[in-house]
Structure formats: C-alpha cells, structure tokens
Design a protein around this motif. Sequence first.
Motif, PDB file in Angstrom:
ATOM      1  N   ALA A 261     -11.264  30.083  38.925  1.00 33.89           N
ATOM      2  CA  ALA A 261     -12.088  29.173  38.131  1.00 33.89           C
ATOM      3  C   ALA A 261     -11.806  27.716  38.502  1.00 33.89           C
ATOM      4  O   ALA A 261     -12.736  26.900  38.628  1.00 33.89           O
ATOM      5  N   ILE A 262     -10.535  27.388  38.673  1.00 34.85           N
ATOM      6  CA  ILE A 262     -10.152  26.027  39.031  1.00 34.85           C
ATOM      7  C   ILE A 262     -10.666  25.678  40.427  1.00 34.85           C
ATOM      8  O   ILE A 262     -11.181  24.570  40.662  1.00 34.85           O
ATOM      9  N   TYR A 263     -10.554  26.613  41.347  1.00 39.26           N
ATOM     10  CA  TYR A 263     -11.041  26.391  42.711  1.00 39.26           C
ATOM     11  C   TYR A 263     -12.546  26.097  42.701  1.00 39.26           C
ATOM     12  O   TYR A 263     -13.015  25.151  43.357  1.00 39.26           O
ATOM     13  N   ILE A 264     -13.308  26.899  41.950  1.00 37.60           N
ATOM     14  CA  ILE A 264     -14.758  26.726  41.886  1.00 37.60           C
ATOM     15  C   ILE A 264     -15.110  25.403  41.210  1.00 37.60           C
ATOM     16  O   ILE A 264     -16.034  24.700  41.632  1.00 37.60           O
ATOM     17  N   LEU A 265     -14.360  25.051  40.172  1.00 39.43           N
ATOM     18  CA  LEU A 265     -14.608  23.791  39.482  1.00 39.43           C
ATOM     19  C   LEU A 265     -14.393  22.607  40.423  1.00 39.43           C
ATOM     20  O   LEU A 265     -15.212  21.669  40.457  1.00 39.43           O
ATOM     21  N   LYS A 266     -13.322  22.635  41.182  1.00 37.35           N
ATOM     22  CA  LYS A 266     -13.069  21.552  42.138  1.00 37.35           C
ATOM     23  C   LYS A 266     -14.163  21.485  43.196  1.00 37.35           C
ATOM     24  O   LYS A 266     -14.684  20.410  43.511  1.00 37.35           O
ATOM     25  N   ARG A 267     -14.513  22.640  43.727  1.00 39.60           N
ATOM     26  CA  ARG A 267     -15.552  22.692  44.768  1.00 39.60           C
ATOM     27  C   ARG A 267     -16.884  22.171  44.258  1.00 39.60           C
ATOM     28  O   ARG A 267     -17.543  21.342  44.906  1.00 39.60           O
ATOM     29  N   ASP A 268     -17.298  22.642  43.076  1.00 41.96           N
ATOM     30  CA  ASP A 268     -18.604  22.247  42.547  1.00 41.96           C
ATOM     31  C   ASP A 268     -18.631  20.790  42.100  1.00 41.96           C
ATOM     32  O   ASP A 268     -19.677  20.134  42.141  1.00 41.96           O
ATOM     33  N   THR A 269     -17.485  20.272  41.670  1.00 42.29           N
ATOM     34  CA  THR A 269     -17.420  18.857  41.311  1.00 42.29           C
ATOM     35  C   THR A 269     -17.542  17.984  42.549  1.00 42.29           C
ATOM     36  O   THR A 269     -18.194  16.937  42.526  1.00 42.29           O
ATOM     37  N   ARG A 270     -16.946  18.403  43.646  1.00 40.98           N
ATOM     38  CA  ARG A 270     -17.093  17.662  44.903  1.00 40.98           C
ATOM     39  C   ARG A 270     -18.549  17.660  45.351  1.00 40.98           C
ATOM     40  O   ARG A 270     -19.078  16.636  45.789  1.00 40.98           O
ATOM     41  N   ARG A 271     -19.191  18.797  45.223  1.00 40.09           N
ATOM     42  CA  ARG A 271     -20.607  18.887  45.594  1.00 40.09           C
ATOM     43  C   ARG A 271     -21.466  18.014  44.688  1.00 40.09           C
ATOM     44  O   ARG A 271     -22.430  17.378  45.129  1.00 40.09           O
ATOM     45  N   PHE A 272     -21.115  17.990  43.404  1.00 40.18           N
ATOM     46  CA  PHE A 272     -21.828  17.160  42.439  1.00 40.18           C
ATOM     47  C   PHE A 272     -21.705  15.685  42.807  1.00 40.18           C
ATOM     48  O   PHE A 272     -22.686  14.929  42.753  1.00 40.18           O
ATOM     49  N   ALA A 273     -20.506  15.263  43.196  1.00 39.63           N
ATOM     50  CA  ALA A 273     -20.281  13.869  43.587  1.00 39.63           C
ATOM     51  C   ALA A 273     -21.154  13.491  44.782  1.00 39.63           C
ATOM     52  O   ALA A 273     -21.714  12.388  44.848  1.00 39.63           O
ATOM     53  N   LYS A 274     -21.296  14.412  45.704  1.00 39.92           N
ATOM     54  CA  LYS A 274     -22.137  14.174  46.883  1.00 39.92           C
ATOM     55  C   LYS A 274     -23.596  13.999  46.471  1.00 39.92           C
ATOM     56  O   LYS A 274     -24.295  13.107  46.977  1.00 39.92           O
ATOM     57  N   ARG A 275     -24.058  14.827  45.528  1.00 43.81           N
ATOM     58  CA  ARG A 275     -25.445  14.704  45.059  1.00 43.81           C
ATOM     59  C   ARG A 275     -25.655  13.403  44.292  1.00 43.81           C
ATOM     60  O   ARG A 275     -26.727  12.779  44.380  1.00 43.81           O
ATOM     61  N   GLN A 276     -24.641  12.979  43.538  1.00 40.56           N
ATOM     62  CA  GLN A 276     -24.745  11.709  42.820  1.00 40.56           C
ATOM     63  C   GLN A 276     -24.955  10.547  43.792  1.00 40.56           C
ATOM     64  O   GLN A 276     -25.800   9.677  43.579  1.00 40.56           O
ATOM     65  N   LEU A 277     -24.176  10.540  44.864  1.00 39.22           N
ATOM     66  CA  LEU A 277     -24.296   9.460  45.838  1.00 39.22           C
ATOM     67  C   LEU A 277     -25.670   9.464  46.496  1.00 39.22           C
ATOM     68  O   LEU A 277     -26.258   8.404  46.735  1.00 39.22           O
ATOM     69  N   THR A 278     -26.180  10.650  46.781  1.00 36.83           N
ATOM     70  CA  THR A 278     -27.520  10.755  47.371  1.00 36.83           C
ATOM     71  C   THR A 278     -28.557  10.146  46.438  1.00 36.83           C
ATOM     72  O   THR A 278     -29.455   9.411  46.864  1.00 36.83           O
ATOM     73  N   TRP A 279     -28.427  10.437  45.152  1.00 40.66           N
ATOM     74  CA  TRP A 279     -29.348   9.891  44.144  1.00 40.66           C
ATOM     75  C   TRP A 279     -29.255   8.371  44.097  1.00 40.66           C
ATOM     76  O   TRP A 279     -30.268   7.661  44.182  1.00 40.66           O
ATOM     77  N   PHE A 280     -28.031   7.850  43.945  1.00 43.03           N
ATOM     78  CA  PHE A 280     -27.852   6.416  43.750  1.00 43.03           C
ATOM     79  C   PHE A 280     -28.202   5.606  44.984  1.00 43.03           C
ATOM     80  O   PHE A 280     -28.589   4.432  44.870  1.00 43.03           O
TER      81      PHE A 280
END
Length: 319
Positions: A261-280
């Motif tokens: 669960a922790i591994y997936i949370l870290k991975r998906d949060t990193r992916r989320f950060a990448k999408r945020q930057l694309t948006w901004f």
Amino acid sequence: MSKIPLVIILGPTAVGKTAISIEIAKRLNGEIISADSMQIYKYMDIGTAKPSIEEREGVPHHLLDVVYPDEPFNVSLYKDLATKTIKEIYSRGKLPIVAGGTGLYINSLIYPLDFTDAHEDKEYREKLEKEAEEKGKDWLYNKLKLVDPETAKRLHPNDVRRIIRALEVYHITGKPMSEYYGRDLRKNHQYSIVLIGLTMERNKLYDRINKRVDIMVENGLVDEVKWLMEKGYDRNLNSMQGLGYKEIIQYLLGRRTLEEAIYILKRDTRRFAKRQLTWFRRLTHVNWLEVDTFEDKEELIKHICDWIMDKLQIKYKEN
C-alpha cells in the motif's frame, strides 16, 4: 472599482507550498486560502498534509475543514466560497493568498468565465455512471478521448468522477473542458493577480514525496483511515478515494500488505505531481521558481516577497 490584489502560490505536491505561503503571509500581512480539494474535508488531516494549528504560526487559514467526508463538494462551490473569502480578507486590509495544488480550483479563480458555469445534468451523469458500470472505465475514458483528448491525457483512466464531469461539461456547453486551460490572465477584471509557481528538480521532488508518505504513516495515517471507516464513511465516497486513503483502505481490507500500500501510494503521488506540473505549465504569466536553486529558504522567501511587492505595489512587513 479597483482590482483586488491576489497572490496565488501553486505547484506540485510536496514542493513546500504550505510553509512558504505561511512565511509570505507573515511578512506581507496576508491570510491564506487553501486550494486543495482534499483539505476541505473534516477529520482528514494526516493523509491530506493539512497544516496543524501550530504549523500555521498564527496565520489565518481559510477553506480547511469545510465539509464532512460524506458531503458533496465541487469546484463551483469552491469558487463561490473562495471569492467571498477573498473579498472579506481584502476588506480587512489584508492580502489574500491562495495556496494549493488543485488546478481546477485555481483556474476557477483566475478565469471569470469557465466551465463552473456549466451546471450539473443529473440525468446525464447517472447515464454515464451506468455506462461505466456496464461497459467499464476504459470505455468511458475512450469516450472522453474522442471529444476532449487534452483533458483525457491529463486524467487517469480510473478517475471516473473527473472523466464523467469532463463529459458532462462537454454535453452541457458543447465545448471541451480543455478549452479553458490556457486563457490569458488579462481577461480577468476582478483581481490583480500575481502567480508564483514552485517547482524543483524531479528526483529531489520525488524524494520529498517518498519521505512525506513515510512521515504520514509514522504520524498515524493507518489509524486515521481506520477511524474514518469505523465512523461509517464508505470507501466509495469521493473523499475516501483520495491519495493516501484509497491505498490504506486496500490494506485495511486485507487486499494488500502495508508495504504494498505504501509503495503504491508513493508511486501514485509521484505520478500525481507530474500531472499537476503538466496542468500548471499551461497557465500564462506564472513566475516559476526552482526552490532548490536558492541558497536557503530565507533567500527564496525574500525573492518572492520582493516580486509580489513590485507587482502589487505593497509594502514589506519586517519581522
């Protein structure tokens, strides 16, 4: 009527927006308005990285703990509340500072006319929800790709709620949601906006994300999610589908180990950060700052304050 000065501090998760915005507010006589779609929920503190009373250092924060986890909330409600709060802060002689990483929330304040004016079509939404159940998430995602490929590229195929909203906007307005991404800031006549974008070298950001997840777990994230479930908050609620909650729910249900669960949370949060930057990155007039290139935090804060003062013609408040 003169324009209301408005500072917006944006950037990916874990880049340091909260701490930096607090320092700026202290020096420029400001109050902070959260632009975080998870921090609006009560009881959800650890997984949302909501600043504690101590961490706020006496700076007033707004739009935190607005609704219970099972109450509906959307960008239109956010826009209404934030607009009212900005005016109230300004009326007290304070500087409104919006800080957060939810792109839709920030867009709703920057652009005077956006898709928040597209009201809900309950019947159409229920039709899409039924299609998602019967034909699958991928089918719905592909449907969005046909009418709004730019928004589809930004969303994860499993993000059914936002996919449905994008399709609903297209259905109601006849225009794709992505049409509102890159509007010129000069079209806004209500505020004098200063946009500060915070970022850092990708590997450093990802390391900060990983460490923050570890700290959340150490601070009791599992117990927080368990408490919410015991209180009857269903795992299918929008709030419980947020990062940090859906992953731990899978652990509590026995479907994953805590390590997984922790591994997936870290991975998906990193992916989320990448999408945020694309948006901004689509926004114009953003003063982007690489926070890790400054000598120290003090130099960064002074640089940001000087920039804001120059753009808004306001005075500096010495500590």
